[in-house]
Each structure stands twice: as C-alpha cells, then as structure tokens.
Design an enzyme around this catalytic site. Structure first.
Site, PDB file in Angstrom:
ATOM      1  N   HIS A  53      62.749  85.297  19.787  1.00 50.40           N
ATOM      2  CA  HIS A  53      62.593  84.560  18.537  1.00 50.40           C
ATOM      3  C   HIS A  53      61.121  84.194  18.408  1.00 50.40           C
ATOM      4  O   HIS A  53      60.337  84.363  19.347  1.00 50.40           O
ATOM      5  CB  HIS A  53      63.452  83.300  18.552  1.00 50.40           C
ATOM      6  CG  HIS A  53      64.917  83.565  18.453  1.00 50.40           C
ATOM      7  ND1 HIS A  53      65.844  82.560  18.425  1.00 50.40           N
ATOM      8  CD2 HIS A  53      65.616  84.726  18.371  1.00 50.40           C
ATOM      9  CE1 HIS A  53      67.052  83.076  18.326  1.00 50.40           C
ATOM     10  NE2 HIS A  53      66.942  84.396  18.293  1.00 50.40           N
ATOM     11  N   GLU A  55      59.472  81.353  18.336  1.00 46.10           N
ATOM     12  CA  GLU A  55      58.961  80.353  19.278  1.00 46.10           C
ATOM     13  C   GLU A  55      58.760  80.960  20.664  1.00 46.10           C
ATOM     14  O   GLU A  55      57.759  80.691  21.330  1.00 46.10           O
ATOM     15  CB  GLU A  55      59.933  79.169  19.387  1.00 46.10           C
ATOM     16  CG  GLU A  55      60.242  78.501  18.073  1.00 46.10           C
ATOM     17  CD  GLU A  55      61.480  79.054  17.373  1.00 46.10           C
ATOM     18  OE1 GLU A  55      62.170  78.267  16.719  1.00 46.10           O
ATOM     19  OE2 GLU A  55      61.760  80.274  17.485  1.00 46.10           O
ATOM     20  N   CYS A  77      66.390  77.208  17.598  1.00 44.42           N
ATOM     21  CA  CYS A  77      67.819  77.321  17.890  1.00 44.42           C
ATOM     22  C   CYS A  77      68.199  76.449  19.084  1.00 44.42           C
ATOM     23  O   CYS A  77      67.433  76.278  20.025  1.00 44.42           O
ATOM     24  CB  CYS A  77      68.224  78.773  18.110  1.00 44.42           C
ATOM     25  SG  CYS A  77      67.464  79.568  19.527  1.00 44.42           S
ATOM     26  N   CYS A  86      65.794  78.274  21.991  1.00 41.27           N
ATOM     27  CA  CYS A  86      64.359  78.046  21.789  1.00 41.27           C
ATOM     28  C   CYS A  86      64.017  76.564  21.971  1.00 41.27           C
ATOM     29  O   CYS A  86      62.991  76.227  22.566  1.00 41.27           O
ATOM     30  CB  CYS A  86      63.928  78.515  20.410  1.00 41.27           C
ATOM     31  SG  CYS A  86      63.910  80.302  20.247  1.00 41.27           S
TER      32      CYS A  86
END
Length: 146
Positions: A53, A55, A77, A86
C-alpha cells in the site's frame, strides 16, 4: 506547519495516488508522502493487489521516521489482508504525526486505522483537502469507479 503547507503536501500525496491507476484496482488509488524539515523525503502509492500500500511503500524508503510527518489521502488500513495493517506498521515503526485526507468507508476500516494510530499516541489530523479527495477518490470507494 502552516495550513498552506499542509494542503500542498496533501496535494502531492494526491498526485502520487493518481500514479496507482489502473494497476491498483480493485483497491483505491491511495497516495502518501513523507515530509521532514519541510521537504518531501519519500513518496508512494498503492501497488497492484497483494503488493505494498502507499504507506508501506513510503516506509520501505525510510530507515528512520523520527520527526517525519506522513500525508496520506485515505485512512491507513487497520486490518491484515493480503498485506499487513498499514496503521499497525506505522505504529511499530514509530511514526508520530499523520495527516489523513479521508476516513476509509470500507466496512473493515471506518475509523479503525485512525483509532490504532491515536491509541499509540500518534498525532492524527483528518480531513485535509477533504472536498477534493471526496471528488477524486469517492467513486473508487463506493465501487462506482469512473
């Protein structure tokens, strides 16, 4: 940090998010930038499903997150799926300050990522460039993508 700086860095995170399309689908096109001393030191966006993702992509570029502020277009998330949480990873790495554009309406998130960060003492500001992000990310979040 001044409001115009905050908006500028979030707009840079938005530009990163656009780079995620179309490969990130069905995940939303999230962008993230890391800022230290007024300079962007790392950039990231959602990778194809099962990969990093936004991040995580940024964290992978940084050894030390001391005094680094994160700008992310969508709430990190909170759950483990094909990738780790994350929000939890940010806590584990020692992130102290995060600006978030939108709360993730996904049933498995809906503020839970923010709660993880705040429980760990991370300073979180939500709603940066909210109107612009609702317009840009909204269709991807509601399953009615353009």
């Amino acid at each position: 940090m001044k409001p115009e700086q905050i908006d500028f860095f979030m707009s840079q995170a938005m530009a990163q998010g656009r780079l995620a399309l179309p490969a990130c689908r069905p995940n939303p096109p999230v962008g993230c930038v890391a800022v230290k001393n007024g300079e962007i030191i790392a950039k990231g966006h959602t990778q194809p499903p099962g990969n990093m993702h936004a991040e995580a992509m940024v964290l992978a570029q940084l050894e030390d997150v001391t005094e680094v502020t994160f700008f992310v277009t969508l709430e990190p998330c909170s759950f483990v799926g094909r990738t780790p949480s994350c929000a939890q990873t940010m806590v584990e790495r020692g992130v102290k300050r995060v600006f978030v554009g939108l709360i993730d309406p996904h049933v498995r998130n809906q503020g839970k990522g923010i709660a993880i960060l705040e429980r760990a003492g991370v300073e979180v500001t939500v709603g940066v460039l909210k109107a612009q992000l609702e317009q840009e990310l909204g269709p991807y979040l509601l399953g009615d993508e353009p």
